[in-house]
Design a protein around this motif. Sequence first.
Motif, PDB file in Angstrom:
ATOM      1  N   PHE A   3       0.826  -1.206   0.000  1.00 50.52           N
ATOM      2  CA  PHE A   3       0.000   0.000   0.000  1.00 50.52           C
ATOM      3  C   PHE A   3       0.861   1.258   0.000  1.00 50.52           C
ATOM      4  N   LEU A   4       1.946   1.234   0.734  1.00 53.01           N
ATOM      5  CA  LEU A   4       2.808   2.413   0.802  1.00 53.01           C
ATOM      6  C   LEU A   4       3.400   2.748  -0.558  1.00 53.01           C
ATOM      7  N   LEU A   5       3.582   1.730  -1.412  1.00 53.47           N
ATOM      8  CA  LEU A   5       4.202   1.951  -2.719  1.00 53.47           C
ATOM      9  C   LEU A   5       3.208   1.877  -3.873  1.00 53.47           C
ATOM     10  N   GLY A   6       1.913   1.661  -3.576  1.00 50.39           N
ATOM     11  CA  GLY A   6       0.888   1.838  -4.601  1.00 50.39           C
ATOM     12  C   GLY A   6       0.419   0.607  -5.331  1.00 50.39           C
ATOM     13  N   VAL A   7       0.641  -0.617  -4.786  1.00 49.71           N
ATOM     14  CA  VAL A   7       0.217  -1.822  -5.508  1.00 49.71           C
ATOM     15  C   VAL A   7      -0.594  -2.764  -4.617  1.00 49.71           C
ATOM     16  N   ALA A   8      -1.379  -2.220  -3.699  1.00 48.25           N
ATOM     17  CA  ALA A   8      -2.172  -3.047  -2.781  1.00 48.25           C
ATOM     18  C   ALA A   8      -3.628  -3.123  -3.222  1.00 48.25           C
ATOM     19  N   ASP A   9      -3.875  -3.241  -4.503  1.00 45.59           N
ATOM     20  CA  ASP A   9      -5.260  -3.336  -4.983  1.00 45.59           C
ATOM     21  C   ASP A   9      -5.961  -4.524  -4.344  1.00 45.59           C
ATOM     22  N   GLU A  10      -7.286  -4.398  -4.145  1.00 44.79           N
ATOM     23  CA  GLU A  10      -8.034  -5.466  -3.494  1.00 44.79           C
ATOM     24  C   GLU A  10      -8.955  -6.202  -4.458  1.00 44.79           C
ATOM     25  N   PHE A  11      -8.759  -6.029  -5.767  1.00 48.67           N
ATOM     26  CA  PHE A  11      -9.504  -6.869  -6.697  1.00 48.67           C
ATOM     27  C   PHE A  11      -8.951  -8.290  -6.642  1.00 48.67           C
ATOM     28  N   ASP A  12      -9.712  -9.250  -7.150  1.00 50.01           N
ATOM     29  CA  ASP A  12      -9.278 -10.647  -7.156  1.00 50.01           C
ATOM     30  C   ASP A  12      -8.215 -10.825  -8.233  1.00 50.01           C
ATOM     31  N   SER A  13      -6.980 -11.010  -7.802  1.00 51.41           N
ATOM     32  CA  SER A  13      -5.847 -11.063  -8.725  1.00 51.41           C
ATOM     33  C   SER A  13      -5.506 -12.503  -9.073  1.00 51.41           C
ATOM     34  N   ARG A  14      -4.881 -12.676 -10.212  1.00 52.92           N
ATOM     35  CA  ARG A  14      -4.449 -14.008 -10.635  1.00 52.92           C
ATOM     36  C   ARG A  14      -2.955 -13.981 -10.998  1.00 52.92           C
ATOM     37  N   SER A  15      -2.586 -13.966 -12.259  1.00 52.36           N
ATOM     38  CA  SER A  15      -1.167 -14.042 -12.594  1.00 52.36           C
ATOM     39  C   SER A  15      -0.485 -12.696 -12.375  1.00 52.36           C
ATOM     40  N   ALA A  16       0.820 -12.770 -12.095  1.00 48.54           N
ATOM     41  CA  ALA A  16       1.633 -11.571 -11.886  1.00 48.54           C
ATOM     42  C   ALA A  16       2.989 -11.792 -12.547  1.00 48.54           C
ATOM     43  N   ILE A  17       3.429 -10.802 -13.323  1.00 49.18           N
ATOM     44  CA  ILE A  17       4.698 -10.879 -14.043  1.00 49.18           C
ATOM     45  C   ILE A  17       5.456  -9.575 -13.816  1.00 49.18           C
ATOM     46  N   SER A  18       6.755  -9.672 -13.581  1.00 43.58           N
ATOM     47  CA  SER A  18       7.606  -8.483 -13.494  1.00 43.58           C
ATOM     48  C   SER A  18       8.459  -8.393 -14.746  1.00 43.58           C
ATOM     49  N   ALA A  19       8.630  -7.173 -15.261  1.00 40.56           N
ATOM     50  CA  ALA A  19       9.412  -6.954 -16.480  1.00 40.56           C
ATOM     51  C   ALA A  19       9.734  -5.469 -16.588  1.00 40.56           C
ATOM     52  N   ASP A  20      10.910  -5.161 -17.085  1.00 39.43           N
ATOM     53  CA  ASP A  20      11.304  -3.763 -17.286  1.00 39.43           C
ATOM     54  C   ASP A  20      10.808  -3.327 -18.661  1.00 39.43           C
ATOM     55  N   LEU A  21       9.580  -2.840 -18.709  1.00 43.97           N
ATOM     56  CA  LEU A  21       8.934  -2.534 -19.985  1.00 43.97           C
ATOM     57  C   LEU A  21       9.545  -1.332 -20.683  1.00 43.97           C
ATOM     58  N   ASP A  22      10.065  -0.370 -19.935  1.00 42.66           N
ATOM     59  CA  ASP A  22      10.612   0.841 -20.554  1.00 42.66           C
ATOM     60  C   ASP A  22      12.134   0.901 -20.495  1.00 42.66           C
ATOM     61  N   ARG A  23      12.784  -0.178 -20.045  1.00 44.70           N
ATOM     62  CA  ARG A  23      14.239  -0.326 -20.083  1.00 44.70           C
ATOM     63  C   ARG A  23      14.968   0.780 -19.316  1.00 44.70           C
ATOM     64  N   ASP A  24      14.395   1.208 -18.212  1.00 41.72           N
ATOM     65  CA  ASP A  24      15.075   2.234 -17.418  1.00 41.72           C
ATOM     66  C   ASP A  24      15.789   1.640 -16.214  1.00 41.72           C
ATOM     67  N   GLY A  25      15.841   0.299 -16.138  1.00 40.85           N
ATOM     68  CA  GLY A  25      16.515  -0.359 -15.032  1.00 40.85           C
ATOM     69  C   GLY A  25      15.662  -0.540 -13.807  1.00 40.85           C
ATOM     70  N   ARG A  26      14.421  -0.036 -13.837  1.00 39.05           N
ATOM     71  CA  ARG A  26      13.475  -0.228 -12.740  1.00 39.05           C
ATOM     72  C   ARG A  26      12.394  -1.185 -13.231  1.00 39.05           C
ATOM     73  N   VAL A  27      12.288  -2.336 -12.590  1.00 41.68           N
ATOM     74  CA  VAL A  27      11.417  -3.394 -13.090  1.00 41.68           C
ATOM     75  C   VAL A  27       9.963  -3.052 -12.784  1.00 41.68           C
ATOM     76  N   ASP A  28       9.117  -3.181 -13.804  1.00 46.13           N
ATOM     77  CA  ASP A  28       7.700  -2.850 -13.718  1.00 46.13           C
ATOM     78  C   ASP A  28       6.886  -4.100 -13.373  1.00 46.13           C
ATOM     79  N   LEU A  29       5.572  -3.948 -13.314  1.00 44.43           N
ATOM     80  CA  LEU A  29       4.720  -5.017 -12.806  1.00 44.43           C
ATOM     81  C   LEU A  29       3.449  -5.121 -13.635  1.00 44.43           C
ATOM     82  N   LEU A  30       3.045  -6.365 -13.930  1.00 47.06           N
ATOM     83  CA  LEU A  30       1.792  -6.643 -14.632  1.00 47.06           C
ATOM     84  C   LEU A  30       0.977  -7.611 -13.791  1.00 47.06           C
ATOM     85  N   VAL A  31      -0.315  -7.313 -13.609  1.00 46.65           N
ATOM     86  CA  VAL A  31      -1.186  -8.131 -12.772  1.00 46.65           C
ATOM     87  C   VAL A  31      -2.511  -8.333 -13.501  1.00 46.65           C
TER      88      VAL A  31
END
Length: 824
Positions: free
Chosen positions: A674-702
Motif C-alpha cells: 500500500f505504501l508503494l501503490g500496488v495493494a489493490d483489493e480486486f481478485d488477482s491471478r497471474s503476476a509478471i515483473s518486467a522492465d517494460l521501458d528499459r530504465d533499469g526499474r522493473v515494472d509489474l503486470l497483474v
Amino acid sequence: MFKTHHPFTGMRGNGINRMIAGKAHPRAPQPRFTSCSGRALPRSSPLTRVVFGLAGLLLACDSPPLSDPSLKIDAKGASVSPLGNLLADRAQRDATVWETENLAQEYENSLVVLWDDLLGASRRGDRTDKFRVLAEIGLEELVVGTPTIPQRIDHGIESSAFSSPLRSLDNSQWRLLLEGLEAEGYELVQSEWHHARFTPPGPRAPARSQVAVVLHGIHRPSERRIVVEGELGVEWAAERDRRGNPIPARVNASNLRVLGRAAGPAFREIDVFTPSPEIPPRRIHPLVVYDLDKNGFEDILLLGAGRVLWNQDGEEFRAAPLVAHAYPLAEAGAVADFNGDAHPDLLATRASGDIVVYWGNAKGRFPEAPRLTPRIQPPLQGPSSVAVGDIDGDGDLDAWLGQYKPPYVGGQMPTPFFDANDGWASYLLNNDGHGHFTLGNEAAGLTEKRFRRTYASTFVDLDADTDLDLLVISDFSGVDLYHNDGRGHFVDANATLSADRHLFGMSGALADYDLDGKLDFFVAGMGSTTARRMEAAGLRREDRPEEDAMRMRMAYGNRMYLAGDTGWRQPEFHHDVARTGWTWGTTAFDFDNDGDPDIFAANGHESGQSTQDYCSTFWRHDIFDADSKPDKTLETLFSQEMSGFASGQESWDGYQKNHLLLNQSGRAFLNVAFLLGVADEFDSRSAISADLDRDGRVDLLVVEDRGEDGEDLHVYRNELLTENNWIGIELIEEGAGVSPVGASVRVRAGERTFVRQHVVGETVMGQHPTTVHFGLGTRKAVDSLEVRWTNGSSRTLLDPEINRYHRVSPAAPPESPDSTGPRV
C-alpha cells in the motif's frame, strides 16, 4: 501511454481510485443467466460457473426448491433421502463437534456487517461515510497505547508500535477522535477484518475474540500513506444491536503496528487493458512477456484474448492479433524456440482439448496455421501449466504439461485433501528436434504422481549438476521435486525437503532470497484464518485424525525453501512470507535495485457483494464428506450449501490486498504494497515483473479476475527514485541448441555473487521475459558476468558496464538496441 486499439477499451483507474470515485465495484454481481421462472441470476467467476452452472439454475426455479436425485421410499412409505441424511449429519456435527465454530461465526457477523458497510461507502464514493460507520460501533471502551519512536526503513518508510502507557477512551471520546482525524484530512481507503480467535462466553466471563485488522489510509493534505495492522482484543457485550449482532464492549488496540511513508506511490498504474466484449470469453490468461521482434522492448502476449501488445518504445503499445489463424486457447501455453530455427514459437493448448504449435518467423509473427502435436486421448480437460526445457541434453526443448481438476465438480473432492493424486493426467512431451512431440511419462519415470491437481511447474536445476530437474506445484498437495539424471529420467526428490512440502500450491518464484549465492524458491499457497481459529479452539473430528492433523500444515500459507548443502530448509523469517492471503501469481524482482530480490504476491479468491465467507463450511464439512468419485447427491448438496457464494452474494477469502514483500538484506520481509501503490483489493491471478521501458526499474503486470465480466490486465510503471545501480542480461533464441530457457546467470561484484535462472512455467498462467535483471545496491562495478546454457556452452564478460543491458550469446554478441539506461 498505451494505444488501446480494437479490441481493447481505454484506460481505467486502479481499484483504489475506482472506489474513491464511486464507480461500480468490479466484483458486484451482474445478472447474466435467467432462471426457469424468468428471474435474472447473478453469477460469479468462471470456476464457479463450471461447478455450479446447472445446479444454480435448479436452485432458482419456482418449482420444488431442490430435489434429491437419490430419494427413495422405505417399506412404511416414508422417504429415505441420502441428501437429507447428509444435511442432518452436518447439522448434528455443527451442534456438537463444531458448536464453538458456529458460535464464532455468529459473532463474526458483526465484523461482516462492519466490513460490508465500509465497502458500501467505497462503492458510493463517500469518503466521510466510513468515519460514520466506525463511529457507530457501539463499543464502551477502547484501549490504545502510546506510539514508540519510529524506526526508519528503506524508501522513507517508518515503522512504529504501541506500548505503555496505555489510555482508555469511552464511546464519546472514540467519536471525537474520529471527528478529529476526518477534520485533519485523513481518509480510510481500504480495510480487512478477520476473526482470528474466539473464546465462547462462560458463566462469569464474556465472549472474547482476537481480530486481525488491516487499515490503509491517506492523509490527503500531505499524501502521506499509512498502514495500521495487528490484532485487536475484543470483549463482547451480553446484549445485541438492533440487527441482532453482538456488540464489542471493550476493544484493546494497544498491540498494533503503524507503517508510514510521506512520498507518493512508487508504482503508477499506467493502463488497464480489457478484452473486447465482442470477443468472448474476454480472457487474458495465459499472460506471456517476451520480446518477439527483438527490438529490445518486451512485448505483452495475451494468449487467452488472442492479442499481442507490441512494445514500441517503452511508452506506447500497439494491440494486434497474436496469430494469423486463431483458435480459442486454454490457460496453458509457452513461447520458446521449439524447432531450432532461432525464432520463438508458441506451444499452446486449445479449448478443444488438444496441443498445437504455431511456428514463429524472424519478425516475431505466427503467420502459419498451427500444427497439432501430439495427439492426446482423451482430450485435455484442464490444461493449466507448461514447463519448458531441454531435459535430455539433445539440444531441443521438451515440455511438461500439467492439468488442474477443480474440486466440487460432479460432487467429488480431492482426496486426501492434503496429498491428492486424483486429477487429470499430466504429460511429458519429448521433442524430436523439429517441434514434433511424443509422450514420454513412463520412460522418464514420471507416472506415479502425474494426476496431481497442478497449477504451476517448471524445469530448473535444483541440485547444481547442470541438468534441469522438475518442480511441480499443485493444489491439495503442495510441492513435488524430481531430480534429473541428465538423460531425461527423473527420480522423486521430496526427501531433500526438510521444510514441509504440504500446502494448497498455486505458483512459485525462484531467486536467491537469503543472499548466499544459491537459488531458493518460494511457493504460494492459501493461508486460512478460519483454520487457525478452529485449531486455536481445539476443534477437531476424533474419527478423522489424519485430516485434522494435516489441517494447519495445509492452511499455513506460503512456504519458502532455502537451498542448503544437502537439501531445502525453512528460513527463520518464514512467518514474514507465509500469510499474504489466498495467493495466486507470484514474481521475484528487485524493484528497488538494492541487491536483494523482493516478492509480489497477487491475492484474493472470490469477492462477492458481501464479505460473508464460505471458508468455515469448507473446513467443517467439505473436506470430510466427499472423495474422489463423482456423487450426484453430494453435487446437489454442494450446490445448495454454496448458493450464496456461487451467486456472487457472498465471498470466499475476498477483498484481500495484493502484497509487495520488501526483502530486508536476506534476513526479513515486510509488506509495503500500500505504501508503494500496488495493494489493490480486486481478485488477482497471474503476476509478471518486467522492465517494460528499459530504465533499469522493473515494472509489474497483474491480471484481475472479474468473474462474468472477464479479465483485465493492470500495468504498473516503477517510478521509485534511488541511488542504487543495476545490470541486465538479454538472452535470445540462438538456434542450434542455444536457448534462454534453463540458462543460468551469475554476476560477481566484490564478495557478493548474484544468481538467477531463466525458467518457464513457475508462476500460475504466466511466463516471464528472457531478460535477467539484478539490482546492485550502491556497488559501483561488476567484476564478471557469466551465462551458462543447458547445452554446456558458456560466456563470461569481465568488468561489464553497469546500469545497462547486455545481450549475451555464446558467440561474440551484437550490441543490444538501445542498450543503455539511466541510473536511477
